[in-house]
Scaffold this motif. Structure first.
Motif, PDB file in Angstrom:
ATOM      1  N   LYS A  42       0.834  -1.204   0.000  1.00  0.00           N
ATOM      2  CA  LYS A  42       0.000   0.000   0.000  1.00  0.00           C
ATOM      3  C   LYS A  42       0.868   1.253   0.000  1.00  0.00           C
ATOM      4  N   SER A  43       2.148   1.076  -0.304  1.00  0.00           N
ATOM      5  CA  SER A  43       3.106   2.181  -0.286  1.00  0.00           C
ATOM      6  C   SER A  43       3.463   2.601  -1.707  1.00  0.00           C
ATOM      7  N   VAL A  44       3.931   3.832  -1.834  1.00  0.00           N
ATOM      8  CA  VAL A  44       4.330   4.381  -3.129  1.00  0.00           C
ATOM      9  C   VAL A  44       5.802   4.759  -3.061  1.00  0.00           C
ATOM     10  N   MET A  45       6.559   4.331  -4.059  1.00  0.00           N
ATOM     11  CA  MET A  45       7.961   4.729  -4.188  1.00  0.00           C
ATOM     12  C   MET A  45       8.058   5.648  -5.391  1.00  0.00           C
ATOM     13  N   VAL A  46       8.463   6.887  -5.152  1.00  0.00           N
ATOM     14  CA  VAL A  46       8.646   7.870  -6.218  1.00  0.00           C
ATOM     15  C   VAL A  46      10.134   8.133  -6.334  1.00  0.00           C
ATOM     16  N   ASP A  52      15.827   3.531  -7.475  1.00  0.00           N
ATOM     17  CA  ASP A  52      14.633   3.892  -6.708  1.00  0.00           C
ATOM     18  C   ASP A  52      13.465   2.989  -7.101  1.00  0.00           C
ATOM     19  N   ILE A  53      13.301   2.815  -8.396  1.00  0.00           N
ATOM     20  CA  ILE A  53      12.178   2.016  -8.891  1.00  0.00           C
ATOM     21  C   ILE A  53      12.388   0.543  -8.571  1.00  0.00           C
ATOM     22  N   LEU A  54      13.596   0.046  -8.741  1.00  0.00           N
ATOM     23  CA  LEU A  54      13.874  -1.350  -8.399  1.00  0.00           C
ATOM     24  C   LEU A  54      13.629  -1.604  -6.914  1.00  0.00           C
ATOM     25  N   PHE A  55      13.985  -0.662  -6.061  1.00  0.00           N
ATOM     26  CA  PHE A  55      13.703  -0.735  -4.625  1.00  0.00           C
ATOM     27  C   PHE A  55      12.212  -0.965  -4.405  1.00  0.00           C
ATOM     28  N   GLY A  56      11.392  -0.123  -5.015  1.00  0.00           N
ATOM     29  CA  GLY A  56       9.941  -0.252  -4.868  1.00  0.00           C
ATOM     30  C   GLY A  56       9.400  -1.534  -5.454  1.00  0.00           C
ATOM     31  N   LEU A  57       9.864  -1.909  -6.627  1.00  0.00           N
ATOM     32  CA  LEU A  57       9.385  -3.141  -7.260  1.00  0.00           C
ATOM     33  C   LEU A  57       9.736  -4.358  -6.419  1.00  0.00           C
ATOM     34  N   LEU A  59       9.875  -4.591  -3.328  1.00  0.00           N
ATOM     35  CA  LEU A  59       9.044  -4.624  -2.125  1.00  0.00           C
ATOM     36  C   LEU A  59       7.550  -4.579  -2.458  1.00  0.00           C
ATOM     37  N   ASN A  60       7.216  -4.761  -3.739  1.00  0.00           N
ATOM     38  CA  ASN A  60       5.819  -4.761  -4.208  1.00  0.00           C
ATOM     39  C   ASN A  60       5.107  -3.443  -3.942  1.00  0.00           C
ATOM     40  N   MET A  61       5.831  -2.350  -4.025  1.00  0.00           N
ATOM     41  CA  MET A  61       5.239  -1.020  -3.881  1.00  0.00           C
ATOM     42  C   MET A  61       4.727  -0.545  -5.239  1.00  0.00           C
ATOM     43  N   PHE A  62       3.839   0.423  -5.222  1.00  0.00           N
ATOM     44  CA  PHE A  62       3.452   1.127  -6.441  1.00  0.00           C
ATOM     45  C   PHE A  62       4.613   2.060  -6.770  1.00  0.00           C
ATOM     46  N   THR A  63       5.095   2.012  -7.988  1.00  0.00           N
ATOM     47  CA  THR A  63       6.293   2.782  -8.336  1.00  0.00           C
ATOM     48  C   THR A  63       5.970   3.882  -9.340  1.00  0.00           C
ATOM     49  N   VAL A  64       6.562   5.044  -9.086  1.00  0.00           N
ATOM     50  CA  VAL A  64       6.398   6.208  -9.963  1.00  0.00           C
ATOM     51  C   VAL A  64       7.789   6.706 -10.310  1.00  0.00           C
ATOM     52  N   TRP A  65       8.072   6.718 -11.595  1.00  0.00           N
ATOM     53  CA  TRP A  65       9.370   7.201 -12.045  1.00  0.00           C
ATOM     54  C   TRP A  65       9.210   8.580 -12.651  1.00  0.00           C
ATOM     55  N   ILE A  66      10.014   9.523 -12.170  1.00  0.00           N
ATOM     56  CA  ILE A  66      10.063  10.874 -12.725  1.00  0.00           C
ATOM     57  C   ILE A  66      11.480  11.045 -13.274  1.00  0.00           C
ATOM     58  N   PRO A  67      11.683  10.685 -14.540  1.00  0.00           N
ATOM     59  CA  PRO A  67      13.043  10.738 -15.090  1.00  0.00           C
ATOM     60  C   PRO A  67      13.564  12.162 -15.172  1.00  0.00           C
ATOM     61  N   ASN A  68      14.879  12.275 -14.973  1.00  0.00           N
ATOM     62  CA  ASN A  68      15.479  13.593 -15.142  1.00  0.00           C
ATOM     63  C   ASN A  68      15.679  13.852 -16.631  1.00  0.00           C
ATOM     64  N   GLU A  69      16.065  15.052 -16.976  1.00  0.00           N
ATOM     65  CA  GLU A  69      16.178  15.423 -18.384  1.00  0.00           C
ATOM     66  C   GLU A  69      17.182  14.565 -19.149  1.00  0.00           C
ATOM     67  N   LYS A  70      18.172  14.021 -18.454  1.00  0.00           N
ATOM     68  CA  LYS A  70      19.200  13.220 -19.115  1.00  0.00           C
ATOM     69  C   LYS A  70      18.797  11.765 -19.250  1.00  0.00           C
ATOM     70  N   ASP A  71      17.658  11.376 -18.694  1.00  0.00           N
ATOM     71  CA  ASP A  71      17.294   9.970 -18.613  1.00  0.00           C
ATOM     72  C   ASP A  71      15.824   9.770 -18.960  1.00  0.00           C
ATOM     73  N   ILE A  72      15.433  10.200 -20.132  1.00  0.00           N
ATOM     74  CA  ILE A  72      14.026  10.167 -20.515  1.00  0.00           C
ATOM     75  C   ILE A  72      13.569   8.769 -20.932  1.00  0.00           C
ATOM     76  N   GLU A  73      14.407   7.993 -21.576  1.00  0.00           N
ATOM     77  CA  GLU A  73      13.994   6.700 -22.126  1.00  0.00           C
ATOM     78  C   GLU A  73      14.002   5.601 -21.071  1.00  0.00           C
ATOM     79  N   TRP A  74      12.948   5.521 -20.278  1.00  0.00           N
ATOM     80  CA  TRP A  74      12.890   4.532 -19.200  1.00  0.00           C
ATOM     81  C   TRP A  74      12.801   3.112 -19.722  1.00  0.00           C
ATOM     82  N   GLU A  75      12.249   2.917 -20.908  1.00  0.00           N
ATOM     83  CA  GLU A  75      12.119   1.566 -21.459  1.00  0.00           C
ATOM     84  C   GLU A  75      13.481   0.886 -21.598  1.00  0.00           C
TER      85      GLU A  75
END
Length: 96
Positions: A42-46, A52-57, A59-75
């Motif tokens: 029931k937690s959110v990892m932003v 950061d995202i791997l940490f949340g994943l 632990l089965n958290m809901f994950t929100v990625w806000i990429p910085n300008e240098k790291d837009i291609e999350w795929e």
């Protein structure tokens, strides 16, 4: 409707024990120790870093990625966040 009870951080280097740096779960386990009612599912990892995202994943958290300008291609990072926002502002507007 959310709130922050505590803030946890890791001031150790990667090679120090215990390794509390993300994506290792140590900080979350400390939080759970202090707050037994904490439910990671029931937690959110932003975050703005893949760790950061791997940490949340991990632990089965809901994950929100806000990429910085240098790291837009999350795929290309090899992980699948639950939500990708272009900015903290966009994230905040979703949860108003």
């Amino acid at each position: 409707g959310g709130y922050v009870d505590e803030v946890f951080y890791c001031a150790k280097l990667y090679n120090e024990v215990p390794n509390c740096r993300k994506p290792e779960p140590q900080m979350a386990l400390w939080a759970k120790e202090r707050n037994p009612e904490l439910d990671f599912e029931k937690s959110v990892m932003v975050g703005d870093q893949p760790g950061d995202i791997l940490f949340g994943l991990n632990l089965n958290m809901f994950t929100v990625w806000i990429p910085n300008e240098k790291d837009i291609e999350w795929e290309e990072k090899g992980f699948q966040p639950d939500l990708v926002c272009s900015s903290h502002y966009e994230f905040a507007k979703i949860f108003e």
